[in-house]
Design an enzyme around this catalytic site. Structure first.
Site, mmCIF file in Angstrom:
data_model
loop_
_atom_site.group_PDB
_atom_site.id
_atom_site.type_symbol
_atom_site.label_atom_id
_atom_site.label_comp_id
_atom_site.label_asym_id
_atom_site.label_seq_id
_atom_site.Cartn_x
_atom_site.Cartn_y
_atom_site.Cartn_z
ATOM 1 N N ASN A 284 0.733 -1.366 0.043
ATOM 2 C CA ASN A 284 -0.139 -0.050 0.101
ATOM 3 C C ASN A 284 1.052 1.345 0.097
ATOM 4 O OD1 ASN A 284 0.889 -0.282 2.949
ATOM 5 N ND2 ASN A 284 -0.703 0.881 3.353
ATOM 6 N N CYS A 286 1.702 3.576 2.104
ATOM 7 C CA CYS A 286 2.937 3.824 3.018
ATOM 8 C C CYS A 286 3.739 2.599 3.281
ATOM 9 C CB CYS A 286 2.239 4.260 4.475
ATOM 10 S SG CYS A 286 1.686 5.979 4.379
ATOM 11 N N GLU A 288 3.594 -0.418 4.612
ATOM 12 C CA GLU A 288 3.182 -1.483 5.845
ATOM 13 C C GLU A 288 2.628 -2.238 5.575
ATOM 14 O OE1 GLU A 288 -0.274 1.349 6.402
ATOM 15 O OE2 GLU A 288 1.709 1.596 5.591
#
Length: 606
Positions: A284, A286, A288
């Protein structure tokens, strides 16, 4: 009836009443952000009621009405108490027209015009308009200069097509509340890797994308050996690159702009719980949440600061909350709609969720532990081990009661599990403001803040509330407290406060010295200590950890490269670095005050 009994055992947890709503007390900052992003003609309490009812609905036909009401109370209470918050799409959309509740999506990009424009870009638009973030691996696209058999022309490579994705995102307003966000990934062995690494040399390029290089174990071995490595696409070798030269280029660009980041793709796939469904290629925005093509994941975070009571961390409360939070997130999978049928199928077949935390820095301050100490690393491991254990236990119970995730036969699990992956450490933006906690597992960025009053234009100075509490608990007199605050405002840090305070008071010397170790901020913390905290959380996290490794402005490129290597050797799944001031615009900045009148000082409402 067995289903009813089993579910009751999960919901009948201490700390959270099942017969009444807890009080919902929100500070001004939380109400402001909720009005801007989530509330539409409703109060915060009504929002939590709406969301709790929508999320609990999948369980409605599995129990008596009076038991179902208890579940709605439980879901409401963990949110209204600000002990737990789901990701923004759930707060925005639950029980509304879109009803799209997941935050994270990965969309495949196939090597054809149809795969790019008809499928991937169109899919991205449908996802982003409902509030989801999208990740793409562009490594399947043939390199620049490769022959296009249908026209006998030459391919332009992945970079021009990436710009088309970026331009499309510019036109989309997510869910009426936020702009689209993307992750763009290219394997380190793709022939166009140099152009990809250099792409954000122009700050106007790819403004809607985070970029990361997918680094392989083979590449890292080549770096260590000082060797060349093959550039490959679709089984064809297009040439070679010097591994050290590419590694240095990644470090140089990360030093200059913070991008690209790095994901360690082989480490991610070592922990892939669904290897028979294929390799994970992207994450995704970011970083994570690594996902398979067309997978989705909904996230939620536990507010760790609310687990501290009377100077002690309450692990019993954390375990109870984890059980409720895992059940909540599992319900979200069935309660929500998805923008594409392929995503619906994958999300409900694999049932991945991402339970994480926020407010770890608050806990360090509250327990008087320096973020950059071995004690903080041990604390991080203890907290995440507790969450991971309780989360796995709950998912196993749900699997026995409601059935395991449909693709479990293609997984690494030998016992019933409801979810293919359970834990994720997300950055927690606006939900941290609602919860009154610091972002994710990040340290505090600053200890002092200013606010301009809208009606009078007056500038009010604030100091971090944990410093106020510390000085009150240790009986600092008003003069000494003002000296501490003034020092922070003038210098932007707690460092040096002991020496400054000695000029007005000889008391509380031990407490003042301790403050310099406890109340450290992002810029006070050595990069290696940032990595140690990330690695500690990663040790007990299924998916990955979102964390920024902060550097002072004067560090060298070599310093950056050393930290990238440390992250790899520490079994992190990726790393993002940021050198202070390396961009003309950055979201957070510490500024020293020239002169400060301590009179209007008040605690920061968090």
């Amino acid at each position: 009836m067995s289903e009813v009994i089993g579910l009751q055992e999960i919901f009948e947890q201490p700390f959270y009443p099942l017969n009444k709503h807890v009080d919902c007390v929100l500070p001004e900052a939380a109400i402001t952000v909720m009005e801007k992003k989530y509330l539409r003609g409703e109060s915060p309490e009504e929002m939590f009621v709406r969301v709790a009812a929508a999320v609990a609905k999948p369980l409605q036909d599995k129990m008596a009405p009076e038991d179902f009401e208890k579940i709605r109370f439980a879901f409401y209470n963990i949110m209204a108490s600000r002990d737990f918050m789901p990701n923004s799409p759930t707060l925005m959309n639950a029980g509304r027209a879109f009803n799209q509740l997941a935050a994270c999506f990965v969309v495949p990009v196939e090597d054809s015009m149809e795969g790019i424009f008809r499928d991937a870009i169109a899919d991205m638009a449908l996802i982003q308009r409902t509030g989801g973030g999208t990740g793409f691996d562009f490594s399947r696209l043939r390199p620049k200069g490769a022959v296009v058999s249908s026209t006998m022309g030459e391919s332009s490579g992945p970079i021009p097509f990436m710009r088309a994705f970026n331009a499309c995102t510019d036109t989309i307003k997510q869910g009426g509340a936020r702009r689209g966000a993307n992750m763009g990934i290219l394997r380190v062995d793709h022939p166009d890797i140099r152009e990809f690494i250099m792409l954000k040399s122009d700050p106007n390029e790819m403004t809607n994308f985070n970029l990361s290089v997918a680094v392989t174990d083979a590449f890292m071995k080549a770096v260590d050996a000082g060797e060349k490595y093959d550039l490959v696409h679709n089984g064809k070798v297009y040439g070679q690159e010097d591994a050290v030269e590419i590694w240095n280029l990644i470090g140089e660009r990360a030093w200059a702009s913070g991008e690209p980041g790095v994901i360690f793709i082989d480490k991610i796939n070592e922990k892939n719980t669904l290897p028979l469904l294929g390799d994970i290629e992207a994450t995704n925005p970011c970083g994570e949440q690594p996902l398979l093509p067309y997978e989705a994941c909904n996230l939620g975070s536990i507010n760790l600061r609310n687990m501290v009571e009377n100077g002690t961390f309450n692990y019993d409360k954390l375990r109870a909350l984890t059980a409720l939070a895992v059940t909540y997130l599992d319900c979200v999978i069935d309660a929500g709609n998805y923008p594409l049928p392929q995503i619906t199928e994958m999300a409900r077949a694999n049932r991945k969720i991402g339970l994480g935390v926020m407010g770890f820095a608050d806990v360090c301050y509250m327990l008087e532990i320096g973020y950059d100490t071995a004690q903080a690393v041990r604390l991080a491991e203890q907290i995440m081990r507790c969450i991971q254990s309780a989360a796995k236990e709950t998912s196993n119970k749900l699997g026995e009661i409601l059935g395991p995730f449909p693709n479990i036969a293609k997984s690494v699990y030998t016992h019933k599990m409801r979810n293919a992956a359970i834990t994720t450490i997300a950055p927690t933006g606006t939900i941290s403001i609602i919860a009154g906690a610091n972002y994710g597992i990040e340290p505090f960025f600053a200890l002092s803040y200013t606010k301009k009053l809208a009606d009078t234009g007056e500038i009010i100075h604030f100091v971090n509330e944990h410093i106020e509490t510390y000085m009150q608990e240790h009986n600092f007199d008003p003069l000494l407290a003002d000296v501490v605050k003034t020092h922070i405002f003038k210098n932007g840090t707690i460092k040096g406060v002991y020496k400054a305070a000695l000029q007005v008071s000889k008391g509380h010397q031990d407490e003042l010295m301790a403050m310099e170790d406890i109340f450290v901020t992002a810029q006070d913390i050595a990069p290696v200590d940032h990595v140690h905290i990330q690695a500690a959380f990663q040790k007990y996290t299924d998916n990955a950890v979102s964390k920024t490794i902060n550097f002072n402005n004067n560090v060298s490129i070599k310093d950056i490269q050393n930290i990238l290597r440390l992250a790899y050797k520490s079994n992190c799944k990726g790393i993002t670095v940021y050198r202070d001031g390396c961009r003309d615009s950055q979201p957070l900045k510490v500024e020293k005050a020239v002169a400060v009148d301590p009179a209007p000082l008040v605690p920061l409402a968090m």
